[in-house]
Design a protein around this motif. Sequence first.
Motif, short mmCIF file in Angstrom:
data_model
loop_
_atom_site.label_atom_id
_atom_site.label_comp_id
_atom_site.label_asym_id
_atom_site.label_seq_id
_atom_site.Cartn_x
_atom_site.Cartn_y
_atom_site.Cartn_z
N ASN A 1 0.80 -1.22 0.00
CA ASN A 1 0.00 0.00 0.00
C ASN A 1 0.84 1.27 0.00
N LEU A 2 2.15 1.14 0.08
CA LEU A 2 3.03 2.30 0.24
C LEU A 2 3.28 2.98 -1.10
N ILE A 3 3.11 4.29 -1.11
CA ILE A 3 3.43 5.14 -2.27
C ILE A 3 4.35 6.25 -1.78
N THR A 4 5.43 6.46 -2.51
CA THR A 4 6.43 7.47 -2.15
C THR A 4 6.42 8.59 -3.18
N GLY A 5 6.56 9.82 -2.71
CA GLY A 5 6.57 10.97 -3.60
C GLY A 5 7.75 11.89 -3.34
N ASP A 6 8.18 12.58 -4.39
CA ASP A 6 9.30 13.50 -4.26
C ASP A 6 9.24 14.50 -5.40
N GLU A 7 9.93 15.64 -5.23
CA GLU A 7 9.96 16.69 -6.25
C GLU A 7 11.40 16.97 -6.68
N PRO A 8 11.92 16.29 -7.69
CA PRO A 8 13.27 16.58 -8.18
C PRO A 8 13.24 17.68 -9.25
N TRP A 9 14.38 18.37 -9.38
CA TRP A 9 14.56 19.30 -10.48
C TRP A 9 15.08 18.53 -11.69
N VAL A 10 14.53 18.80 -12.86
CA VAL A 10 14.90 18.09 -14.08
C VAL A 10 15.43 19.11 -15.08
N HIS A 11 16.66 18.93 -15.53
CA HIS A 11 17.23 19.80 -16.56
C HIS A 11 16.62 19.48 -17.92
N LEU A 12 16.42 20.52 -18.73
CA LEU A 12 15.84 20.31 -20.05
C LEU A 12 16.77 19.53 -20.95
N ASN A 13 18.08 19.63 -20.70
CA ASN A 13 19.04 18.86 -21.48
C ASN A 13 20.08 18.29 -20.55
N THR A 14 20.14 16.97 -20.43
CA THR A 14 21.13 16.29 -19.59
C THR A 14 22.00 15.41 -20.48
N PRO A 15 23.25 15.79 -20.75
CA PRO A 15 24.10 14.99 -21.64
C PRO A 15 24.44 13.64 -21.02
N GLU A 16 24.73 12.68 -21.88
CA GLU A 16 25.10 11.37 -21.39
C GLU A 16 26.46 11.42 -20.72
N THR A 17 26.67 10.52 -19.78
CA THR A 17 27.93 10.48 -19.05
C THR A 17 29.02 9.83 -19.91
N LYS A 18 30.26 9.92 -19.44
CA LYS A 18 31.38 9.31 -20.16
C LYS A 18 31.21 7.80 -20.23
N ARG A 19 30.73 7.19 -19.14
CA ARG A 19 30.53 5.75 -19.14
C ARG A 19 29.43 5.34 -20.12
N ASP A 20 28.36 6.13 -20.18
CA ASP A 20 27.27 5.80 -21.09
C ASP A 20 27.70 5.88 -22.55
N SER A 21 28.69 6.74 -22.86
CA SER A 21 29.11 6.93 -24.25
C SER A 21 30.22 5.96 -24.67
N MET A 22 30.63 5.04 -23.79
CA MET A 22 31.70 4.10 -24.13
C MET A 22 31.20 3.08 -25.16
N THR A 23 32.06 2.74 -26.13
CA THR A 23 31.71 1.78 -27.19
C THR A 23 32.81 0.75 -27.33
N TRP A 24 32.46 -0.42 -27.87
CA TRP A 24 33.43 -1.48 -28.13
C TRP A 24 34.13 -1.19 -29.46
N LYS A 25 35.44 -1.40 -29.51
CA LYS A 25 36.17 -1.18 -30.74
C LYS A 25 37.42 -2.06 -30.78
N HIS A 26 37.89 -2.31 -31.98
CA HIS A 26 39.14 -3.03 -32.17
C HIS A 26 40.31 -2.05 -32.11
N PRO A 27 41.54 -2.56 -31.88
CA PRO A 27 42.69 -1.65 -31.87
C PRO A 27 42.85 -0.87 -33.17
N SER A 28 42.42 -1.47 -34.29
CA SER A 28 42.57 -0.80 -35.58
C SER A 28 41.40 0.11 -35.91
#
Length: 319
Positions: free
Chosen positions: A179-206
């Motif tokens: 029966n529990l419901i939790t509420g909160d009021e966070p601030w949300v930026h209109l543009n939040t860029p992805e983090t460095k970890r989120d932008s990591m990709t797999w690649k070969h040495p070449s």
Amino acid sequence: MATPIKEWSKLEVRAVVRFLFSKGTKPSEIHKQIAETYGEGAMSRSRVYQWCTWFGEGRTSLGDEPKSGRPKTSTNEENTTRVDELIRCDRRMKIREIALKFEIPKSTVHEIVHDTLGYRKVSARWVPKMLTEDHKLQRVEISQRLLQRCQQDNRDEDTTHIGVGPGGDFQANNNLFDNLITGDEPWVHLNTPETKRDSMTWKHPSSPVTKKFKVQRSAAKVMATVFWDAKGVILLDILPQGQCINAARYCSTLDRLKEAIRRKRPGLLRRGVVLQHDNATPHSANLTQQWLQRYGWEILPHPAHSPDLAPSDFICLDP
């Protein structure tokens, strides 16, 4: 050709040099035999000549001679005790201040403090509020009551639980987490860029080098009111840009929450809603308390200055 000896010591090689030199072997031949037996890195040619010269002058010791220099007189038991007593009186003393006070080098003070006494200088932990004894006691009492309620839920789903109603009186309810419901009021930026970890990709040495342009978070932001339970987000209400939450707006949001519960959580309104939110002014206002009392919603106790670690502050919520 003999197999070179892999494990040896400096004293052993020097003893061999002394033995061959006493037999009349030339230094160049000694170096050749040392290299064949112990390897090229055992002793250099110039070092062989140096040891042969010393042995020719009558030296008998194979160990290193004591190095000359200024003896350590500052790092003694007396200075160590004085530095320790000073630090215990003032934990914020700097190395420079200690050195000036006792008239000893800063390098010596650093050695005494770090190596001899084992001190490490760290920053104090920042806390948002200094709790009084009443705050701490209230937090312990409420935590114990909530713990007892959860334990009773595990033992008997029909047990009457301890809770605080909108008017401050005790209320009965069952199945806290259902029966529990939790509420909160966070601030949300209109543009939040992805983090460095989120932008990591797999690649070969070449593979070509990937590039990412630096993007700052937008200065513009809006306030969102988020309500969720154990099954997920129930309502996400975003205020127009430039507006903040107040009691009237919060009651309007609770009306929308009530309809969202009716659609997404059938039966919860009949069983009884347990609402958890902090002690912000819009939540504790008389208008909000009257709304909660009118619909019979229970308010979960929330001690003053409790940590507000709402999931909506750390993850992206999608209703």
